[in-house]
Scaffold this active site. Structure first.
Site, short mmCIF file in Angstrom:
data_model
loop_
_atom_site.label_atom_id
_atom_site.label_comp_id
_atom_site.label_asym_id
_atom_site.label_seq_id
_atom_site.Cartn_x
_atom_site.Cartn_y
_atom_site.Cartn_z
CG ASN A 13 32.90 54.44 40.69
OD1 ASN A 13 33.89 53.87 41.15
ND2 ASN A 13 32.07 55.09 41.48
CB CYS A 74 39.33 55.79 43.73
SG CYS A 74 37.77 55.56 42.85
N GLY A 75 40.10 52.76 42.15
CA GLY A 75 40.46 52.12 40.89
C GLY A 75 39.83 52.76 39.67
CG ASN A 76 35.85 52.08 38.50
OD1 ASN A 76 36.33 51.36 37.64
ND2 ASN A 76 34.90 51.66 39.33
CD GLU A 214 32.93 52.79 45.64
OE1 GLU A 214 33.79 53.55 46.10
OE2 GLU A 214 32.65 52.72 44.43
CB CYS A 223 33.95 49.36 43.50
SG CYS A 223 35.29 49.66 44.69
N GLY A 224 36.54 49.83 41.18
CA GLY A 224 37.75 49.24 40.61
C GLY A 224 38.56 48.45 41.61
CB THR A 225 39.93 49.21 45.00
OG1 THR A 225 38.75 49.84 45.52
CG2 THR A 225 40.93 50.28 44.58
#
EC number: 5.1.1.7
Length: 280
Positions: A13, A74-76, A214, A223-225
């Site tokens: 990402n 955004c997690g990543n 996404e 995608c982290g989340t």
């Protein structure tokens, strides 16, 4: 004007990081995101991360999708953001807080031989509240319910991890189908603000594989989340344990569910390049 940037990636990402001082034009940030993230006419990335000071945390992260839309979290991205501010000396401690539109996130930098190996983020908890996601539903939740798109039925669960996510469990991760049905589900009428779409394959109690379409960015390598949301839902349904390895196309992310119910995400963050982008 020239805009100084750094390009980074977390499990594939990829992001452009810009300090607000290098582009102090808030009203033009959406336009900058669209241009600099374009993979043909710009640098190319899934999103734009803006480094800002904060009055309520150690530092603030603003995030723009590649289409110029704003996302609360955004997690990543926050892993890459955290490595950037640590490496650049904005913060001297390995544990710090980051203000986001989804609230304050606690960060832990994990080093190996003097370099950042990975970043752990306290992601908080998912919400199943349909008004907060948001998703149109007669109930106050949307768990294992059927929707029909493109002539095919899907059993989905809707949650929010700062941004809306749909979780779909499947026996096979078919990239062609993900890219076809992903945007149809993203823009389904029951999601007034659209949604991210995660196709999840359970490998065993400790491992899952996730592929994500996404909202505002399209298909991404991670995608982290989305990975965090997938583990939360799988755990709630009794499909996985509290410590889960998530295999994404760009690598692996570790998700831990603590006794408090909070989800902790750990994964890599790496530099790709830096330079100046001509913006007009």
């Amino acid at each position: 004007m020239d805009v100084q940037f750094k390009k980074m990636q977390g499990t594939g990402n990829d992001f452009i990081v810009v300090k607000y001082d290098d582009f102090p034009f808030e009203e033009k940030l959406s336009q900058l995101a669209e241009k600099i993230c374009d993979r043909h006419f710009g640098i190319g990335a899934d999103g734009l991360l803006i480094v800002n000071p904060s009055s309520i945390a150690d530092i603030r992260m603003d995030y723009y999708n590649s289409d110029g839309s704003i996302a609360a979290m955004c997690g990543n991205g926050i892993r890459c953001f955290s490595k950037f501010v640590f490496d650049e000396g904005f913060l001297r401690t390995k544990q710090f807080s980051v203000e986001t539109l989804d609230g304050i996130k606690e960060i832990a930098i994990i080093e190996e031989k003097g370099t950042v190996k990975s970043v752990e983020v306290n992601m908080g908890q998912v919400t199943y509240d349909t008004e907060k996601i948001p998703v149109v539903s007669e109930d106050g939740y949307f768990i294992n319910k059927k929707i029909t798109v493109g002539g095919q039925d899907f059993i989905i669960t809707a949650v929010s991890m700062g941004v809306p996510h749909v979780i779909i469990f499947t026996e096979k991760l078919d990239l062609e189908q993900i890219k076809f049905f992903g945007p149809l589900i993203e823009k389904h009428a029951i999601f007034p603000k659209k949604t991210n779409v995660n196709f999840v394959h359970r490998i065993d109690k400790d491992n899952i594989a996730v592929r994500t379409w996404e909202r505002g960015a399209g298909y991404t390598l991670a995608c982290g989340t989305g990975s965090t949301s997938a583990v939360a839902v799988a755990n709630k349904l009794g499909l996985v344990n509290n410590n889960v390895n998530v295999e994404v196309e760009g690598g692996n992310i570790k998700i831990k569910i603590k006794e408090s119910g909070n989800l902790f995400m750990e994964g890599p963050a790496e530099n790709i390049c830096s330079g100046r982008f001509f913006f007009n």
